[in-house]
Design a protein around this motif. Structure first.
Motif: not given
Length: 663
Positions: A42, A45, A176
């Motif tokens: 990730v 992101e 996150e």
């Protein structure tokens, strides 16, 4: 065979969705081992700062444990008894500050729903595990339950809703952080917003405006200290008294006025001091209980049931204290106005209205304005806690967004109020501005035809009650609980009382003991009935009962207070008069205005500073009430000497006396 059945159930998806504790503990080891892989997956992101902090967590199990240990557990004791608003461990989260990694606490960041039936099965399985020594399989053997299976289970059984708090690195958002570290197997719904997340730096940070306001308040305090020191020096050197401006800010002068006890003053109605002070205590008690009901509680069911108990009316009937305040405000205004304006022509009285309003504004505003500026400036830096910043900012937002409503006393017809208790000040100021409409004719005609004046005011009270009932029935979804027109009847009863007391001033009133006793019995019976019947309105509300009771009970309550004042003043109050006229209540009465202004801030401090679940009981709340009262008395003394008393002297110096139209 029994072991085979157990392992079959253990691998079942249903068990995976409920056995939180096992998955949570094993899942932590899994996250540490696969941490780097998840970050790489990730990386595009999430932000760079968050990536760096998450990589540090991957390499330090102690830090990761601290973040996990600061956050809410999915299962904790008392799920079926508490209101399940878990605050995690704020202080542990704030203590994380190493190598560029700081803790950021997010209260009530996520929510989840747990079916009770699945909890029961989890308990049964854990009991079986405790009695049969079976090794727990590794996490790799599990498969997460599909969303469809979970949704079917959640929607078909009784559920428990949980609100949880999180501790995350300061460089990450909750969204996150949970993409890499999300230990909850059961579906959890995140806010994915940092609006209410705080670090320890957020508490101490102040804007330029807040710094300027803080400096101004410090300058006022410095003036008070210097004026007091100079006044003390003059007295010790036997140099006489200082100028009135120095006296205005001198704690020595204002403190003597504050503690001065007045005795045998024919113009002073002693019992009013006791009524005002105890009404103030009733307000503090009501707001203390109300604030605790919204906190996370161990025994939330007991708190809900408490409101339905008849004995709880000693707190729930607190709104009658506000009716008493409105009565006293109208009473004292009319009593003073009749004395100042009798014999003055109507034109001069009309011309004096702007000056009268300005006097009132300057009398009330400094103390409440000081509360306003303290709240929006450095109050946030004075405390801390998991919901501290959110609580302070939720109160301050209406203050900063609608400051003009606050300073022009227009808050009570708005849903966004800067410190809810200040609605009373808005309503009282509006009544004061409208009062000359009835006071001027009363001052002209009360000597010629007192009965006609009183009858006209009684008719106006009936009109106000009827208007309130009509509005409640005709206006759809009427939602102004702090309106002025429904309280105007209290004020008018007070005006009637002030006119009557002024007319009888200096006279001796003789009442037969039998008549006095009968009126006292009726008065106390009516007041007790109003308090008890209010419980029925709260527990079993209906549209008709609510729409009729609230408008009608207010003038009735005020009429009862009027009898107490008249009978006590003219020597028919007995033990009640002796109690209400205790000398020390004069000091409490003088402090009552500042107590009213700042008690909400004191309660806010207590609410915002909580760390965990609270226990609701009468004893605990009464204990807290006395604590709030003592703190309120101390701070209101400082407030009175610093902000209220100086303005009273300066007001007289700048504008003179209200009786100037006579000259």
């Amino acid at each position: 065979m029994e072991l085979d059945n157990f392992f079959a159930f253990f691998h079942n998806m249903k068990f995976l969705s409920i056995f939180f504790i096992t998955i949570l503990c094993l899942g932590q080891s899994l996250m540490i081992d696969e941490c780097s892989y998840r970050i790489d997956f990730v990386r595009n992101e999430i932000g760079e700062k968050c990536v760096n902090q998450l990589e540090k967590l991957c390499n330090n199990k102690d830090w990761l444990l601290a973040f996990w240990d600061s956050s809410t557990r999915v299962i904790h004791n008392g799920l079926t008894a508490t209101n399940n608003q878990d605050l995690g461990n704020y202080d542990l989260c704030m203590s994380i500050d190493e190598n560029g990694l700081k803790g950021k606490f997010c209260p009530f960041q996520w929510a989840t729903t747990i079916p009770k039936e699945l909890l029961k099965e989890a308990i049964a399985v854990m009991e079986l595990k405790n009695h049969i020594n079976i090794p727990i399989p590794s996490v790799s053997e599990y498969q997460l339950p599909s969303k469809d299976v979970v949704n079917v289970k959640v929607g078909t059984t009784e559920e428990i809703t949980l609100l949880g708090s999180m501790c995350i690195p300061d460089g990450c958002t909750p969204e996150e952080f949970t993409k890499v570290f999300n230990p909850y197997v059961y579906p959890v719904f995140y806010k994915n917003s940092t609006a209410n997340c705080v670090t320890k730096d957020d508490i101490t940070e102040m804007s330029t405006f807040q710094i300027v306001v803080t400096i101004c308040i410090c300058i006022i305090l410095l003036i008070v200290v210097c004026s007091t020191a100079y006044h003390i020096w003059l007295r010790s050197a036997d140099e006489g008294e200082p100028h009135d401006i120095i006296k205005a800010f001198s704690v020595l002068h204002n403190g003597q006025k504050l503690v001065e006890i007045s005795r045998d003053n024919p113009d002073q109605i002693q019992c009013i001091h006791g009524l005002r002070f105890f009404s103030m205590l009733w307000v503090i008690a009501g707001h203390t209980f109300a604030s605790e009901e919204i906190l996370p509680l161990f025994n939330v069911k007991d708190a809900k049931e408490w409101r339905s108990h008849l004995y709880a009316q000693y707190i729930l009937a607190g709104p009658y204290a506000v009716d008493t305040f409105f009565f006293l405000s109208g009473f004292l205004l009319a009593y003073g106005y009749m004395k100042q304006m009798k014999g003055v022509r109507a034109t001069k009285q009309i011309m004096a209205i702007p000056l009268m309003i300005l006097h009132r504004y300057l009398r009330l505003t400094p103390a409440v304005a000081a509360m306003f500026f303290v709240s929006i400036s450095f109050l946030k830096s004075l405390g801390n806690g998991p919901i501290w910043v959110e609580s302070v900012e939720s109160v301050n937002k209406p203050c900063t967004d609608y400051w003009w409503r606050f300073f022009f006393y227009l808050q009570n017809y708005s849903s966004a109020i800067c410190y809810t208790q200040t609605w009373y000040l808005s309503a009282d100021m509006q009544m004061f501005i409208a009062a000359p409409i009835v006071l001027i004719p009363a001052a002209i005609y009360f000597r010629k035809n007192l009965y006609w004046v009183i009858a006209s005011l009684v008719g106006l009270i009936v009109f106000c009650v009827g208007l309130t009932i009509t509005i409640l029935y005709t206006v759809d979804n009427y939602n102004y609980p702090y309106d002025t027109h429904s309280r105007l009847s209290d004020y008018l009863v007070g005006i009637i009382g002030g006119i009557i007391m002024h007319t009888m001033r200096g006279k001796t009133i003789k009442i037969k003991k039998v008549v006095s006793l009968a009126v006292w019995v009726v008065t106390l019976a009516v007041m007790i009935f109003l308090v008890l019947y209010l419980n029925d309105i709260i527990v079993h509300p209906t549209v008709d009962k609510t729409n009729y009771f609230y408008p009608i009970q207010r003038p009735i309550w005020s009429a009862c207070i009027l009898w107490i004042v008249i009978s006590c003043h003219f020597g028919y109050g007995g033990i009640i008069n002796k109690f209400l006229s205790i000398s020390c209540f004069q000091i409490g009465s003088r402090l009552s205005y500042c107590m009213y202004c700042i008690h909400g801030m004191i309660i806010l401090y207590n609410v915002g500073s909580i760390r965990s679940y609270q226990y609701f009981s009468d004893y605990a709340m009464i204990y807290l009430f006395f604590g709030n009262t003592v703190v309120c008395l101390i701070l209101s003394t400082i407030w009175t000497l610093t902000f209220e008393s100086p303005m009273i002297i300066l007001n007289k110096m700048l504008l003179g006396k209200l009786g100037s139209p006579k000259k």
